[in-house]
Design a protein around this motif. Structure first.
Motif, mmCIF file in Angstrom:
data_model
loop_
_atom_site.group_PDB
_atom_site.id
_atom_site.type_symbol
_atom_site.label_atom_id
_atom_site.label_comp_id
_atom_site.label_asym_id
_atom_site.label_seq_id
_atom_site.Cartn_x
_atom_site.Cartn_y
_atom_site.Cartn_z
ATOM 1 N N GLN A 28 38.228 -13.039 1.292
ATOM 2 C CA GLN A 28 37.624 -13.895 0.275
ATOM 3 C C GLN A 28 38.027 -13.345 -1.089
ATOM 4 O O GLN A 28 38.023 -12.143 -1.304
ATOM 5 C CB GLN A 28 36.099 -13.856 0.426
ATOM 6 N N GLU A 29 38.372 -14.245 -2.017
ATOM 7 C CA GLU A 29 38.760 -13.806 -3.356
ATOM 8 C C GLU A 29 37.591 -13.132 -4.060
ATOM 9 O O GLU A 29 36.433 -13.356 -3.725
ATOM 10 C CB GLU A 29 39.296 -14.981 -4.194
ATOM 11 N N GLN A 30 37.945 -12.308 -5.043
ATOM 12 C CA GLN A 30 36.968 -11.544 -5.819
ATOM 13 C C GLN A 30 36.081 -10.676 -4.940
ATOM 14 O O GLN A 30 34.872 -10.566 -5.140
ATOM 15 C CB GLN A 30 36.130 -12.464 -6.713
ATOM 16 N N ARG A 83 31.711 -12.005 -4.222
ATOM 17 C CA ARG A 83 31.416 -12.981 -5.262
ATOM 18 C C ARG A 83 30.095 -13.682 -4.980
ATOM 19 O O ARG A 83 29.859 -14.156 -3.869
ATOM 20 C CB ARG A 83 32.535 -14.009 -5.319
#
Length: 73
Positions: free
Chosen positions: A7-9, A30
């Motif tokens: 998952q990004e961030q 996030r």
């Protein structure tokens, strides 16, 4: 990739010599809300991130800089 969370961030901080055992591994994810879920898809909650990674100390990514500063002092 070490955390199992795709998952990004999302950041994983490993500090094996930290005097506080709770801070030896920290996963930052996030923070999500309903709008983000609609437009970007489901994001992990802290509980889901713990279940997927096994890392007990899961925090929101917005606190990354503050926690990193504490760890460096």
């Amino acid at each position: 990739y070490l955390s199992g969370i795709d998952q990004e961030q999302t950041w994983l901080v490993l500090y094996p010599d930290c005097p506080n055992p709770r801070q030896r591994e920290i996963l930052f994810v996030r923070k999500t809300n309903e709008t983000i879920a609609v437009w970007e898809g489901h994001k992990y909650t802290k509980e889901e991130a713990f279940a997927a990674s096994g890392i007990q100390n899961v925090q929101w990514s917005e606190s990354f800089e503050q926690v990193l500063h504490v760890l460096m002092t």
